[in-house]
Structures are given as C-alpha cells and as structure tokens.
Design a protein around this motif. Structure first.
Motif, mmCIF file in Angstrom:
data_model
loop_
_atom_site.group_PDB
_atom_site.id
_atom_site.type_symbol
_atom_site.label_atom_id
_atom_site.label_comp_id
_atom_site.label_asym_id
_atom_site.label_seq_id
_atom_site.Cartn_x
_atom_site.Cartn_y
_atom_site.Cartn_z
ATOM 1 N N ASP A 192 0.713 -1.285 -0.095
ATOM 2 C CA ASP A 192 -0.108 -0.041 0.144
ATOM 3 C C ASP A 192 0.923 1.163 0.058
ATOM 4 N N VAL A 193 1.732 1.381 1.065
ATOM 5 C CA VAL A 193 2.534 2.555 1.042
ATOM 6 C C VAL A 193 3.903 1.909 1.727
ATOM 7 N N TYR A 194 4.976 2.288 0.807
ATOM 8 C CA TYR A 194 6.215 1.821 0.951
ATOM 9 C C TYR A 194 7.266 2.807 0.578
ATOM 10 N N VAL A 195 7.798 3.471 1.696
ATOM 11 C CA VAL A 195 8.748 4.529 1.691
ATOM 12 C C VAL A 195 9.935 4.500 2.477
ATOM 13 N N GLU A 196 10.909 5.098 2.022
ATOM 14 C CA GLU A 196 12.412 4.949 2.605
ATOM 15 C C GLU A 196 12.655 6.326 3.285
ATOM 16 N N ASP A 197 13.563 6.146 4.226
ATOM 17 C CA ASP A 197 14.288 7.313 4.731
ATOM 18 C C ASP A 197 15.866 6.897 4.613
ATOM 19 N N LYS A 198 16.492 7.605 3.565
ATOM 20 C CA LYS A 198 17.689 7.134 2.837
ATOM 21 C C LYS A 198 18.897 7.555 3.841
ATOM 22 N N ASP A 199 18.620 8.796 4.534
ATOM 23 C CA ASP A 199 19.481 9.316 5.403
ATOM 24 C C ASP A 199 20.069 8.232 6.708
ATOM 25 N N THR A 200 18.871 7.364 6.939
ATOM 26 C CA THR A 200 18.995 6.467 7.935
ATOM 27 C C THR A 200 18.937 5.078 7.696
ATOM 28 N N ASN A 201 18.808 4.939 6.155
ATOM 29 C CA ASN A 201 18.613 3.369 5.737
ATOM 30 C C ASN A 201 17.380 2.649 6.428
ATOM 31 N N ARG A 202 16.264 3.503 6.716
ATOM 32 C CA ARG A 202 15.343 2.770 7.111
ATOM 33 C C ARG A 202 14.241 2.764 6.056
ATOM 34 N N SER A 203 13.295 1.700 6.243
ATOM 35 C CA SER A 203 12.143 1.409 5.229
ATOM 36 C C SER A 203 10.763 1.165 6.021
ATOM 37 N N PHE A 204 9.925 1.832 5.777
ATOM 38 C CA PHE A 204 8.460 1.607 6.148
ATOM 39 C C PHE A 204 7.367 1.124 5.153
ATOM 40 N N ASP A 205 6.642 0.124 5.585
ATOM 41 C CA ASP A 205 5.542 -0.303 4.963
ATOM 42 C C ASP A 205 4.251 -0.160 5.806
ATOM 43 N N ILE A 206 3.466 0.557 5.363
ATOM 44 C CA ILE A 206 2.115 0.817 6.065
ATOM 45 C C ILE A 206 0.818 0.275 5.126
ATOM 46 N N GLU A 207 0.346 -0.854 5.689
ATOM 47 C CA GLU A 207 -0.889 -1.484 4.996
ATOM 48 C C GLU A 207 -2.123 -1.321 5.631
ATOM 49 N N MET A 208 -3.388 -0.717 5.055
ATOM 50 C CA MET A 208 -4.577 -0.894 5.505
ATOM 51 C C MET A 208 -5.255 -1.992 5.540
ATOM 52 N N GLN A 209 -5.555 -2.800 6.432
ATOM 53 C CA GLN A 209 -6.028 -4.208 6.572
ATOM 54 C C GLN A 209 -7.467 -4.207 6.990
ATOM 55 N N ILE A 210 -8.434 -4.020 6.037
ATOM 56 C CA ILE A 210 -9.842 -3.922 6.473
ATOM 57 C C ILE A 210 -10.327 -5.299 6.707
ATOM 58 N N SER A 211 -10.258 -6.519 5.740
ATOM 59 C CA SER A 211 -10.847 -7.863 6.101
ATOM 60 C C SER A 211 -9.965 -8.382 7.073
ATOM 61 N N ASN A 212 -10.768 -8.904 8.057
ATOM 62 C CA ASN A 212 -10.230 -9.729 9.174
ATOM 63 C C ASN A 212 -10.018 -11.243 8.773
ATOM 64 N N SER A 213 -8.923 -11.791 9.300
ATOM 65 C CA SER A 213 -8.430 -13.217 8.960
ATOM 66 C C SER A 213 -7.572 -13.635 10.109
ATOM 67 N N ASP A 214 -7.208 -14.622 9.993
ATOM 68 C CA ASP A 214 -6.301 -15.567 11.276
ATOM 69 C C ASP A 214 -4.765 -15.553 10.787
ATOM 70 N N ASN A 215 -4.580 -14.820 9.470
ATOM 71 C CA ASN A 215 -3.198 -15.124 8.977
ATOM 72 C C ASN A 215 -2.284 -13.783 9.007
ATOM 73 N N PHE A 216 -2.744 -13.061 9.786
ATOM 74 C CA PHE A 216 -1.905 -11.531 9.739
ATOM 75 C C PHE A 216 -0.388 -11.758 10.059
ATOM 76 N N ALA A 217 -0.174 -12.621 10.910
ATOM 77 C CA ALA A 217 1.071 -12.703 11.611
ATOM 78 C C ALA A 217 2.061 -13.536 10.533
ATOM 79 N N LYS A 218 1.499 -14.537 9.706
ATOM 80 C CA LYS A 218 2.364 -14.953 8.700
ATOM 81 C C LYS A 218 2.340 -14.224 7.361
ATOM 82 N N ARG A 219 1.395 -13.415 7.490
ATOM 83 C CA ARG A 219 1.291 -12.451 6.096
ATOM 84 C C ARG A 219 2.533 -11.294 6.327
ATOM 85 N N MET A 220 2.527 -10.945 7.628
ATOM 86 C CA MET A 220 3.654 -9.998 7.816
ATOM 87 C C MET A 220 5.100 -10.563 7.724
ATOM 88 N N ARG A 221 5.200 -11.930 8.334
ATOM 89 C CA ARG A 221 6.374 -12.326 8.086
ATOM 90 C C ARG A 221 6.795 -12.503 6.590
#
Length: 276
Positions: free
Chosen positions: A68-97
């Motif tokens: 959904d939203v993947y951005v980087e802060d190149k000065d610190t070599n950090r990466s950020f992924d933000i996901e809007m998860q509307i549908s509930n399911s039981d596989n969120f942990a493995k999806r994140m992995r």
C-alpha cells in the motif's frame, strides 16, 4: 460494473480504502512522514518512494505482493511499509512474516553484506482487535524466549494498530487518526489536514480515472481467475473419467473440451485412451 456504479463507489470511498489511503500518502508525503513519526516516536529526515505501487516477488512462481505505502528514509537506511487491512483473517502474523522476507530480499542487492539491511517497520492498520487485549498498538520485536531482556537486534519491527482500542497507550494524534479510520470523525490538526487531503484527492479527475482503471483491472482478473478455475475443474473431471475407463467419445460430449487437449491430459497422466 458500469461507469456510473464505479463513480458512485468512488464517491463513497474513505481513508479506509487501500486506493485512497495509498494515493493520499503518495501525494502528501508530509502527512505520511508525520503519521510515521507519531506512530513510531522517531524523527524522520525525509521520506521518499523508491517506486510507486511497489510490487515484491522472490521468484517467478512465488506469491507476489503489492504494498500500500512503501517509503524509505535514505539518510538513516530505514524502510517503512504501511498497510490498511480491512478484512479480518487469521493469517496476519504469517502475512507480515512474508512481507518482511520479501522486503529484505528486495533491499539486499546481489553480493551485498547482510549489514546493508537497515531497519524495517511494517505497520498494519486494522479496524478490529486481533489480539483482544484492548490496545491501540501492538509492537513486536524479536526477543529471547529464555530471557526477554536479550534482544535479537535484527532491526525488524512489526506493528498492529487497532481502531477499537480502549487503553491510553498512544498519542492524541494517533488516537485521533485511528478514530478517523474507524468512524470518519475529524478531530485535531493532523486529522483535519488528512481529511482535507482525502477530499482533494477525491476531487481530482486523474485520481478518479486511475481508480476506475484499477477497479476494472481487478474485475477482469477475478473473471479470468474464475474461468481458469472452471477449466481446471473440467480437466480434473477428465482425469477422473479417463481413469475410470470412460470412452473418449463420451468425454468429448460431456466436457466439450477439444480432442487434442483430452489427449494431452491423458499423456500428462500416463493414461491410455479408450475408444468405443
């Protein structure tokens, strides 16, 4: 779905919709940066999009993901992924992995040392409480099972935000943001600016056309998937009939598949054709 129906759907969209959320964060990087800083309590120098609509795949036959939203802060070599998860399911942990693994593989170029991997933050925004603990935020980092004071230090942080939390565990801005996602209530300076951005994006003709194109592509993919499923079902049925010794003439009549394809299926499954 007609063009009028797509237009009406566009008018109903809110920040909870992946398309609107992604578009707002893309068009208003200052709001994306502020949201991340509010959630993570860190200072970000400057965020950038390495590429729009980031798609990750590890190999040709693997499951790909569109972030959904993947951005980087190149000065610190950090990466950020933000996901809007509307549908509930039981596989969120493995999806994140899985997301974490693909992000790491995408970041590490061939021949690079593992030290080149910077910190990653994966954030799922959910309108439900996955862990049933009443928290607005659940933060996960690797720790030792035998001694929680011993940290793995792999630089990976996984966060679940819950719009239905009831504890006083996040800043007023984050709480206002989560309330906005949950109910659309506009309160506070940050959410006011975010809501203004949503309305601006929705007023853009370009954005509406992109959404309609996106929705039509999804519809076509679903229809193609259903057709592919029907073909696969018919071919599985052919295999069963061939194994039962059903004559090829009867299979042709029942399935309406081409003779050439039925012969191919028989050869693929090492089955001898029976003819009346």
């Amino acid at each position: 779905m007609t063009e009028q129906e797509l237009y009406e759907k566009w008018q109903r969209l809110t920040i909870r919709d992946n398309f609107i959320f992604s578009k707002v964060m893309e068009e208003y990087t200052n709001l994306c940066k502020e949201l991340l800083e509010n959630i993570l309590h860190i200072k970000i120098t400057k965020i950038s999009y390495p590429e729009r609509e980031k798609v990750l795949e590890s190999r040709l036959d693997s499951k790909g993901i569109r972030l959904d939203v993947y951005v980087e802060d190149k000065d610190t070599n950090r990466s950020f992924d933000i996901e809007m998860q509307i549908s509930n399911s039981d596989n969120f942990a493995k999806r994140m992995r899985y997301y974490q693994g693909l992000i790491d593989m995408d970041k590490l170029k061939h021949g690079e040392h593992y030290d080149a991997l910077g910190e990653t933050f994966i954030i799922f925004i959910c309108p439900f409480d996955i862990f049933k603990d009443g928290r607005h935020i659940y933060t996960f980092k690797e720790t030792c099972a035998e001694n929680s004071a011993v940290k793995l230090g792999d630089g990976a942080t996984k966060i679940f935000l819950n719009t239905k939390g009831n504890l006083d565990d996040v800043s007023p801005d984050v709480k206002a943001f989560l309330n906005y996602v949950e109910s659309g209530v506009v309160k506070g300076k940050f959410v006011t600016a975010l809501n203004d951005a949503v309305e601006t994006v929705k007023s853009m003709r370009k954005g509406m056309k992109e959404f309609m194109t996106y929705e039509m592509a999804l519809l076509e993919n679903r229809m193609a998937g259903r057709e592919e499923g029907r073909v696969e079902e018919r071919e599985n049925f052919v295999v069963k009939m061939l194994r039962k010794g059903t004559a090829i003439e009867d299979i042709l009549e029942l399935t309406e598949l081409p003779l050439k394809r039925i012969k191919e299926i028989a050869a693929e499954n090492s089955i001898t054709l029976k003819v009346n």
